[in-house]
Scaffold this motif. Structure first.
Motif: not given
Length: 622
Positions: A268-274, A584-590, A235-239
């Protein structure tokens, strides 16, 4: 597969697929598609021409009253609109392709043909609401005693907190009753600390002994390996998509026996596009989870569970960099383990140590949990709260347990306890999965608050019938559950008070007193020192096992680090009362640094290569 030669597929490609199929002990159709030697649409168009059937593409009109779960498994469904006289549409997989061709001459009319992706999308579009409800409510409907709904009310939390506060107050009173209660509480705390201390002692002994580590087993050959399902909820993981694809493509496992599913939320169009930047072979599937509540990872996993084709199944997170041999090693250990070993927990390793003091202490904590405590619990066959990623399952057991609790925000810890209640055990998988730790305190707190809230949810859920839990698990196992779930939260809640009180008892001069006061002081000092040892020794042993000698001095900072955990526990109590199922979603790619190079950022163009260059070899997994 001969019909493909007439469709223009080269003999070299067909020969390669046949060789792979023989080596892996599978069928040539699966090898051809999973290896990416032919696109899914091209294959099924050719199959339709071979059968003299209609090939359907685009939106399909599926009939009403269809058992969608059975259709998803069988790969066939009735049509609502019969344009060419067909009443059935099929998307056969594997050996079913050959059976359908063999039966073509005996059938009056073949079914319409489509791709498995198109059939799944049509069923999800037609029965999305029912699929979403099954994913959220099946556990509560079939095993309500295992579901965290309904959760504790605010009054339940207040009552539990009041009882704990009363116990602490009475235990501090200078009376005989207070003294006995204090000894009881301290004795319980010491018994809870025993698991961590014993695990650290065993781990230290193994480090000292040169012959401690057993040789790794001879891994199964390709033909002996079962099909393996890999689930990755995104979920929102494109990076992190490029790095994730590299890690999955590096797996030392036959592509013909892989069933990899990316689970995406509908918005979640962004992750699908990635994910669609690079054409993916048929072993990779993008599954869009139907809209519904709650918006949680376990609900997404439940949606995918009926689609799993593997004998074994593993769950990964978006940021994971997996050791290449992990699936093959897990399949080998499952083959040698008793049927009661339903799960293997991989070793989670924090890799971005250079991002600050918080990731360094997080790395020590994970080393204690997954390199010391987890293997010890597995050896003792004790209940184990799972780690949420790199958890490998026997798929049949997951289905017997009705999957994950979609409403529990630590579905992993809950599932580990449910496995123990059902008579199953968790084994240790000595293979590393590299992850990133959050470097910002506020983001760390959000993640840790969710974990603490989930521990509370699991504790209230399975604490409804404490005697039944005790009878099912036994004394030592029940004490282990008490230590690892409610004990973790309660000790975190009162940690600052216990830390200050124990420190005061330790340094303040003894001004004499009666024998009760002396015993009270001795017991308090013992618990205080035991708690510090249980906090620091597993981390020390974990660092030594990993060869992280530069982190050893930081083990002394763990008592300060766990003060943040206390804040997270208090936030979890308030959030459980106000928003019990919020995730509470964890942000990744940081991550900015990577100790092993596993998390190093690379140009996304790397993933376009058919044979991507692997990242540097990771640290030894054991």
């Amino acid at each position: 597969m001969g019909f493909l030669a007439t469709e223009g597929v080269s003999l070299e490609t067909l020969s390669r697929a046949a060789i792979i199929a023989r080596r892996c002990g599978t069928d040539a159709a699966t090898a051809l598609l999973n290896e990416g030697l032919l696109s899914e649409e091209a294959f099924y168009r050719a199959l339709a021409r071979r059968l003299g059937a209609t090939f359907l593409v685009g939106p399909l009109a599926i009939g009403e009253g269809v058992p969608h779960a059975r259709c998803l498994i069988s790969g066939a469904a009735p049509l609502a609109v019969c344009e060419g006289g067909e009443t059935l549409v099929a998307a056969p997989r594997g050996a079913a392709v050959a059976r359908l061709i063999a039966a073509a001459d005996r059938r009056a009319a073949p079914p319409a043909i489509t791709t498995p992706t198109a059939l799944r999308q049509a069923l999800f579009a037609r029965y999305g609401a029912a699929i979403a409800e099954d994913a959220s409510e099946t556990l509560g409907r079939l095993r309500p005693e295992w579901s965290c709904r309904p959760g504790p009310l605010a009054i339940d939390l207040a009552l539990a907190g009041g009882v704990l506060a009363l116990v602490v107050l009475l235990a501090r009173l200078p009376t005989a009753t207070g003294f006995l209660l204090l000894l009881l509480v301290q004795g319980l705390m010491l018994s809870l600390l025993t698991f961590r201390l014993a695990a650290a002692a065993i781990g230290a002994a193994e480090i000292v002994r040169a012959d401690a580590s057993e040789p790794r087993p001879v891994l199964l050959t390709d033909d002996a390996l079962p099909t393996y399902t890999v689930l990755v909820a995104l979920y929102r993981e494109a990076p992190v998509v490029p790095r994730l694809l590299r890690a999955l493509r590096r797996l030392d496992y036959p592509a013909a026996k892989l069933d990899i599913k990316f689970l995406l939320e509908a918005d979640d169009d962004e992750t699908a596009a990635a994910l669609r930047v690079t054409p993916l072979p048929a072993r990779f599937e993008i599954v869009t989870v139907p809209e519904g509540m709650p918006r949680t990872k376990p609900r997404a996993l439940n949606v995918a569970l009926p689609l799993a084709r593997g004998e074994h199944l593993v769950v990964y997170d978006a940021e994971d960099v997996i050791s290449a041999e992990q699936l093959r090693l897990a399949a080998t250990l499952f083959a040698r383990a008793p049927a009661s070993t339903a799960c293997l927990q991989g070793r989670l390793v924090i890799d971005n140590h250079g991002d600050g003091w918080l990731p360094r202490l997080f790395a020590i904590e994970y080393a204690a949990l997954f390199d010391v405590l987890g293997p010890a619990l597995a050896a003792w066959r004790m209940p184990t709260p799972l780690g949420g990623t790199s958890t490998h399952f026997r798929t049949c057991v997951l289905r017997k347990l009705h999957g994950w609790d979609a409403w529990n925000v630590t579905e992993d810890a809950d599932l580990g306890l449910r496995m123990a209640l059902a008579g199953y055990h968790v084994g240790d998988l000595p293979s590393a999965t590299f992850e990133e730790a959050l470097a910002h305190p506020r983001k760390w707190l959000r993640q840790r608050t969710r974990w603490m809230k989930g521990f509370l949810q699991t504790s209230f859920t399975h604490g409804r019938r404490p005697l039944d839990l005790y009878r099912r698990l036994g004394a030592a196992e029940s004490l282990c559950v008490l230590a690892l779930l409610p004990g973790t939260v309660v000790s975190a809640l009162f940690y600052p008070v216990m830390l200050l009180g124990g420190f005061a008892d330790l340094i303040m001069p003894d001004e004499g007193g009666d024998s009760l006061a002396i015993v009270r002081r001795a017991a308090s000092t013992t618990v205080f020192l035991g708690g510090l040892a249980a906090m620091c020794l597993p981390g020390l042993v974990g660092c030594l096992r990993r060869g992280w000698f530069d982190l050893v001095p930081l083990v002394l900072l763990l008592p300060a680090y766990y003060l943040l955990g206390s804040l997270a526990a208090w936030l979890a109590v308030f959030e459980l009362a106000r928003h019990p199922h919020r995730w509470n979603k964890t942000e990744h790619g940081l991550a900015r640094t990577s100790r092993t190079g596993a998390l190093a950022r690379r140009p996304s163009a790397v993933i376009k290569s058919a044979s991507p260059t692997p990242p540097p070899s990771p640290l030894p997994a054991g």
